[in-house]
Design a protein around this motif. Structure first.
Motif, short mmCIF file in Angstrom:
data_model
loop_
_atom_site.label_atom_id
_atom_site.label_comp_id
_atom_site.label_asym_id
_atom_site.label_seq_id
_atom_site.Cartn_x
_atom_site.Cartn_y
_atom_site.Cartn_z
N HIS A 154 36.20 36.05 51.81
CA HIS A 154 36.59 36.07 50.40
C HIS A 154 35.97 37.28 49.69
CE1 HIS A 154 32.65 33.87 50.14
NE2 HIS A 154 32.51 34.70 49.13
N ALA A 155 36.47 37.52 48.50
CA ALA A 155 35.91 38.56 47.63
C ALA A 155 35.47 37.90 46.33
CB ALA A 155 36.95 39.65 47.34
N LEU A 156 34.29 38.29 45.85
CA LEU A 156 33.73 37.71 44.63
C LEU A 156 33.70 38.78 43.55
CD1 LEU A 156 32.50 34.89 43.91
CD2 LEU A 156 30.26 35.96 44.17
N ARG A 157 34.12 38.40 42.34
CA ARG A 157 34.12 39.35 41.23
C ARG A 157 33.63 38.64 39.97
NH1 ARG A 157 40.28 40.59 39.60
NH2 ARG A 157 39.15 42.26 38.60
N TYR A 158 33.08 39.43 39.04
CA TYR A 158 32.54 38.90 37.79
C TYR A 158 33.32 39.49 36.63
CZ TYR A 158 29.27 37.73 34.06
OH TYR A 158 28.70 37.25 32.90
N HIS A 159 33.80 38.64 35.73
CA HIS A 159 34.56 39.06 34.57
C HIS A 159 33.61 39.16 33.37
CE1 HIS A 159 37.75 39.34 31.59
NE2 HIS A 159 38.63 39.42 32.56
N LEU A 160 33.46 40.38 32.85
CA LEU A 160 32.50 40.58 31.77
C LEU A 160 32.92 39.87 30.49
CD1 LEU A 160 31.66 44.38 32.23
CD2 LEU A 160 30.22 42.42 32.79
N LYS A 161 34.22 39.90 30.18
CA LYS A 161 34.68 39.28 28.94
C LYS A 161 34.58 37.76 29.01
CE LYS A 161 38.62 39.20 25.77
NZ LYS A 161 40.01 39.69 25.53
N HIS A 162 35.00 37.19 30.14
CA HIS A 162 34.94 35.73 30.29
C HIS A 162 33.55 35.23 30.66
CE1 HIS A 162 39.53 35.82 31.34
NE2 HIS A 162 39.27 36.14 30.08
N ARG A 163 32.69 36.16 31.13
CA ARG A 163 31.36 35.79 31.61
C ARG A 163 31.46 34.70 32.68
NH1 ARG A 163 27.56 35.73 26.12
NH2 ARG A 163 27.96 37.90 25.53
#
Length: 885
Positions: free
Chosen positions: A24-33
Motif C-alpha cells: 500500500h501507499a500512505l499519504r497525509y492530507h494537510l487540509k483534512h489533517r
C-alpha cells in the motif's frame, strides 16, 4: 447473431475487494489533517481514510493489473505493465509516463521527480509535471538487479538502491554519479526503510536478517534475525518508543526494541497470507498493514509490554467465494462462503455494516484437552460448500446452518453475534464415511433438514440441536447421494432430490413418503420458490426443469447451457429464473412463457448467484475472483423490452462491475449534444405550467403596503450633504443607476420633465404596436423584485410617465400568457396588481373594458378545465383510499 449485452441487468459495483499483494501507499492530507491509505485491487486502486477505514474514492481502471503504488502530497502513482500513470484526486489520470521496455516493479516519488525501476534493469528519473525523462540508468540484472529503492533523509538528490545480489549503491540523480557502493551482507535486499535517525537505514534481506546500518559511516549498528523467511516490509515507530516492525510471508509481524536490541512481541497470523506492507503513522501509535488475503488492518499499541491489538479492519475473502445468498427480507445483506473457510456478510448500503462471522473450528469442548497439541490449521474446519439461513428466530438462537467439505457434521452460525454457533449437527449412529451435502432451514426458523452422501435426510431442532428423526425406511431417503433438500412455506412438505434420478415428496411431520417423480437425468442442485411453489432442478445434462409442488408435475424444461449449471435463483414474484453455468453465461428464463428472455457472457465463470428479495440487485460470484459483483435490475427503473431469444442466440460479453475497460477520453461532439433530451416548455394545451420563480417574488404583490410599513426603519437614514463616492444602483439583474432623492418641491418637476420611460414600457409598447411575442417584456418583469414590479406597473399610465396605450398592451400580454398556459401563477399575480392600480382608469376606456371582458372569459374557461382535472384526481384518490381501507 450477437446482441449488445444484457437487456435486463447492468453492472453496478463490486463488494469485498480491498487489497492484494501490492504494497500500500500512505499519504497525509494537510487540509483534512488526515491519513489515507491507497491499496491496489486489480486494475484500479482504492483510497481509504485511516481513522474509519471508509472508502473515499475508486480510481479509473488501467489497461492491466497494477504492479506497484506510490504517493506524494498531491498525486498517486501507479504502474501497470510498462506504463506509469499519475492520478489526481485519487481517481483521474493526469499524466502518463512512457519509456520502459519491461514491466515496472518499483516507484519512488522524490519532490518534482519520480523514479521508476523495471525488471529489465532500467531506472528512469521522470519530470513529474512534464512527463519527460530526466535521467536513465541501466543495471545488468545478473550483477545488480534493483530490488529496493529509498531516498535517505536530508540527502539532497540522493537515492539508495538495493539489489537482489546483496550490494547497495548510493547515486546522485542530478549529476548521474555513483557515490558509494555497500558490499552488503551476503543476502538479497528486499526492503530499504529510513529510520527516524538521520544516516540510519533499515535493511531487510531475503534470509530474514534485519540490519540497522549507518550509511554515512558504513557501519552496522545492530541486526536481528527473523525466523519466518524473507522480510517483506520494515516500519519504524515515530511516536516515542524505539521499535521497528518486520513482516513475513507467513503473515506474522515481529516488533524489535532498538534500545534493548531484542524481540519485544510478535503478532502471529496478522494476515492469512504474506504481509505486503506495514507502515507506522507519523507521530501516532498506529500501524497500517495490508496483505494478499484481501485485508487492510490498523493496529494500535496500547497493550502492556508493547503489544498491539487490532483497532479496525476491512477484509473480504482471501480465496474465491463459492456460495452466496441474500440474508433477510430487505435485500441489503449478502452472506458469502469462500474457499478460505470463512463466512462473511457484505452490505450493499455501506461497508461499515459488513460482518465477518469468522472461520469454522472443531468442537472446542471435545478437543479442549488436545488443543495444545494442535496447530492453527488443524483447528480450522474445511470450506463451506452450502448453507441456508433464516431470519425468523435469529434473535433467539442460531439462524444459519452450513455444510463443510468432507465432513459429516454440519455447523450452526449466529448472524447477530457474528460467531460460530453452539451446535454441531451430526446424525446418531450414522456412517462415518458419509458427508453432509445439502441443507435447508424451515421458514419458521425452528428446524434444519440435512441430506448426506449416504442417502440420509435428517431433521434437527435448531434451538436445542437435538436430532428429531430422519426420512425413509431403514433411515434412508435415497439410495445414493442427496443433492438437494427443501421445505415449503407451511412446513407441510419436504422435498428431496438424489443422484438416483428421483425427486421425492415427504410429509414433513409424519416423515412418510407421498409421491416420487422420475427425472430425465441426475439432479445437481435444487432451488424452491416458496411463495409460488415452483421447484427448479439443475440436471447433469445441462438442462433445468421446473416442478409445481402442488400438482407435482414438470411444468417447464429449459435447455441451452453448454456446461454444468452452478447455481440458480428466482425473482421475488417467481416470474423469472436466473441460472449460471460453467459456460460463462448468465441466463434469465421467463416461466409463464417458457422462453429465454436474457442471456449474456462474462469473462470468468460464475459459481454463485442470488437475487435480492426486493428484486433490485443481482449478486454473482465468479471463479478466481475474490469479490461479489452486483448487477442492477433495469426493469425496476423503466420499461424493458424483453422478447424470446432464438435457440441459436450468441450472447455478447458483458464487463464485470467495477472492472470497466480503458477508453480514451473523448470530447462531446455537437451531434451528441444535439441528441440530449430537453423538456418541452409546454406539455399540452389543456395543462398549465408554473414559473420557477420563488413565491416571495409574486405572492406579496397585493400586500406591498403592509410589507413596507412592517419593514420601515425606526429612524429614516440621513442623506449626506455631498454626493457619495459611488453611484447607487437599482435592484435587479441588469445594473441600473438610481436617481438621487428629490425634495418635496422638486418632485413635481422630476415627474413632469425629468422622469424617463423605463425599458419595460418601451419594450411593451413595441410588442403591442408590432404584435410580436411578449417574451421580452415578460423576461424584464421576471427580473424585477416586488417593489420594482409595482413601480413598473404604476408607470404604465400617463400620470406615471407612460401612455394609456400601454394599459391595453399589458392586457394583451396577460391574455397571451393565459393562452399559452405558461407562467400561470405570474399571470394571475400580475393581473391582480394591475387591476388594483388601474381599475378606475380602465373603467373609463371602452376599448380597454372590452379587452378585459375577453380576458375574463378566458380565465373562466381555463379555471373550468383545471377544476375538472382537480375533481377527477380527488375522486380517484378517494376511491383508492376507500379500497385500501
Amino acid at each position: 447473431m450477437a446482441d449488445g449485452g444484457s437487456s435486463l441487468f447492468s453492472g453496478f459495483r463490486v463488494l469485498g475487494l480491498y487489497s492484494n499483494h501490492v504494497p500500500h501507499a500512505l499519504r497525509y492530507h494537510l487540509k483534512h489533517r488526515e491519513f489515507y491509505v491507497v491499496t491496489a485491487a486489480g486494475r484500479s486502486f482504492h483510497t481509504f481514510n485511516v481513522n474509519r477505514l471508509g472508502i473515499v474514492a475508486v480510481s479509473n481502471c488501467m489497461s492491466n493489473d497494477i504492479t506497484c503504488l506510490a504517493a506524494d502530497r498531491m498525486l498517486v502513482f501507479a504502474a501497470s505493465g510498462r506504463l506509469v500513470s499519475a492520478f489526481a484526486r485519487n481517481k483521474e489520470v493526469v499524466m502518463r509516463y512512457h519509456g520502459h521496455q519491461q514491466d515496472v516493479r518499483l516507484l519512488l516519488p522524490l519532490g518534482d521527480q519520480l523514479i521508476s525501476s523495471d525488471s529489465g534493469g532500467d531506472v528512469i528519473v521522470w519530470d513529474v509535471q512534464g512527463g519527460d525523462i530526466y535521467l536513465r540508468l541501466h543495471f545488468d540484472p545478473n550483477t545488480f538487479y534493483v530490488s529496493a529503492m529509498m531516498h535517505p533523509s536530508t540527502y539532497l538528490n540522493k537515492v539508495l538502491l538495493g539489489s537482489s545480489q546483496g550490494a547497495l549503491q548510493l547515486w546522485n540523480i542530478k549529476t548521474s554519479k555513483l557515490l558509494f557502493t555497500f558490499k552488503g551482507w551476503l543476502a538479497g535486499v528486499t526492503v530499504l526503510q529510513q529510520s527516524p535517525a538521520v544516516d540510519v537505514v533499515g535493511v531487510g534481506t531475503a534470509t530474514g536478517r534485519i540490519i540497522i546500518h549507518n550509511i554515512r559511516l558504513d557501519e552496522t549498528l545492530m541486526s536481528f534475525m527473523q525466523d519466518w523467511g524473507p522480510v517483506t516490509s520494515l516500519a519504524f515507530r515515530t511516536d516515542g518508543p524505539p521499535v521497528v516492525a518486520s513482516s513475513s510471508p507467513q503473515g506474522h509481524i515481529a516488533f524489535w526494541d532498538l534500545e534493548r536490541r531484542q524481540l519485544v512481541t510478535q503478532q502471529r497470523h496478522a494476515h492469512r497470507t504474506a504481509v505486503a506492507a506495514a507502515t507506522f503513522l507519523q507521530g501516532e501509535p498506529l500501524l497500517v498493514t495490508n496483505g494478499a488475503d484481501n485485508a487492510i488492518k490498523v493496529w494500535i499499541f496500547d497493550q502492556e509490554g508493547g503489544g498491539a491489538r487490532l483497532l479496525r479492519s476491512r477484509q473480504g475473502h482471501s480465496a474465491p467465494p463459492t456460495t452466496i445468498r441474500h440474508h433477510g427480507n430487505d435485500g441489503k445483506n449478502i452472506l458469502s462462503a469462500g474457499q478460505d473457510g470463512t463466512l462473511q456478510s457484505f452490505s450493499t448500503v455501506h461497508e461499515r455494516f459488513n460482518k465477518n462471522l469468522g472461520h469454522g473450528s472443531i468442537n472446542r469442548r471435545k478437543e479442549q484437552k488436545k488443543k495444545k497439541g494442535l496447530t492453527y490449521k488443524e483447528l480450522c474446519l474445511p470450506a463451506i460448500i452450502s448453507f441456508s439461513s433464516a431470519v425468523a428466530r435469529q434473535s433467539d438462537w442460531d439462524g444459519i446452518v452450513a455444510c463443510h467439505r468432507g465432513r459429516q457434521a454440519t455447523t450452526t452460525w449466529n448472524y447477530q453475534r457474528c460467531t460460530m454457533g453452539a451446535h454441531h449437527l451430526q446424525p446418531p449412529g450414522g456412517r462415518r464415511d458419509s458427508v453432509a451435502t445439502a441443507v435447508d432451514i424451515t421458514s419458521c426458523g425452528n428446524f434444519a433438514v440435512i441430506g448426506s452422501s449416504c442417502g440420509r435426510v435428517d431433521i434437527y431442532n435448531l434451538q436445542s440441536g437435538l436430532h428429531r428423526g430422519c426420512y425413509g425406511d431403514e433411515e434412508k431417503a435415497h439410495s445414493s447421494v442427496v443433492r438437494g433438500v427443501a421445505t415449503d412455506t407451511l412446513n407441510q412438505l419436504t422435498l428431496t432430490a438424489g443422484f438416483d434420478w428421483l425427486l421425492k415428496f415427504w410429509r414433513f411431520k409424519t416423515k412418510k413418503q407421498e409421491e416420487q417423480l422420475k427425472l430425465s437425468s441426475a439432479p445437481a442442485s435444487m432451488m424452491l420458490h416458496r411463495d409460488s411453489g415452483m421447484l427448479a432442478l439443475a440436471l447433469d445434462d445441462f438442462t433445468v426443469v421446473v416442478v409445481d409442488i402442488e400438482t407435482r408435475r414438470i411444468v417447464r424444461k429449459f435447455a441451452g447451457h453448454h456446461g454444468n449449471i452452478n447455481d440458480m435463483t428466482f425473482t421475488p414474484d417467481g416470474r423469472w429464473l436466473v441460472t449460471v453455468a460453467m459456460d460463462c453465461t448468465i441466463r434469465t428464463w421467463d416461466l409463464p412463457s417458457g422462453c429465454l428472455v436474457d442471456c449474456f457472457l462474462v469473462a470468468m465463470a460464475p459459481v454463485g448467484v442470488s437475487l435480492s428479495p426486493t428484486g433490485d440487485f443481482l449478486a454473482t460470484a465468479h471463479i478466481d475472483s475474490l469479490g461479489v459483483y452486483l448487477w442492477t435490475n433495469k426493469s425496476l427503473c423503466g420499461p424493458v423490452g424483453l422478447h424470446p431469444l432464438p435457440a441459436d442466440y450468441q450472447p455478447a460479453v458483458e464487463t464485470l462491475p467495477g472492472v470497466m475497460p480503458v477508453e480514451p477520453e473523448q470530447e462531446v461532439t455537437s451531434e451528441e449534444a444535439d441528441n440530449a433530451y430537453q423538456s418541452a416548455e409546454q406539455l399540452g394545451t389543456e395543462l398549465v405550467t408554473l414559473s420557477l420563480l420563488p413565491e416571495s417574488r409574486w405572492t406579496s404583490l397585493l400586500n406591498l403596503d403592509a410589507v413596507k410599513k412592517r419593514n420601515k426603519p425606526a429612524a429614516p437614514p440621513v442623506a449626506p450633504p455631498t454626493a457619495p463616492f459611488f453611484l447607487p444602483t437599482l435592484p435587479g439583474l441588469t445594473p441600473r443607476f438610481s436617481l438621487p432623492a428629490a425634495t418635496e418641491g422638486q418632485s413635481k418637476m422630476l415627474i413632469g420633465s425629468l422622469l424617463q420611460t423605463s425599458e419595460f414600457c418601451s419594450v411593451l409598447e413595441e410588442a403591442g404596436r408590432s404584435g410580436s411575442s411578449v417574451d421580452c417584456p415578460l423576461r424584464l418583469l421576471k427580473d424585477c423584485g416586488p417593489a420594482a414590479l409595482s413601480v413598473e406597473l404604476t408607470c404604465l399610465t400617463s400620470e406615471g410617465g407612460g401612455a394609456n396605450s400601454l394599459l391595453l398592451a399589458f392586457i394583451h400580454m396577460i391574455d397571451s400568457m393565459l393562452a399559452s398556459g405558461r407562467d400561470f401563477d405570474l399571470a394571475h399575480a400580475y393581473l391582480a396588481l394591475f387591476l388594483r392600480l388601474h381599475l378606475r382608469s380602465l373603467s373609463q376606456d371602452a376599448v380597454a373594458m372590452a379587452a378585459l371582458l375577453r380576458l375574463s372569459g378566458r380565465l373562466e374557461v381555463v379555471w373550468a378545465e383545471l377544476r375538472a382535472s382537480f375533481d377527477q384526481s380527488l375522486c380517484l384518490l378517494s376511491y383508492t383510499k376507500s379500497a385500501l381501507l
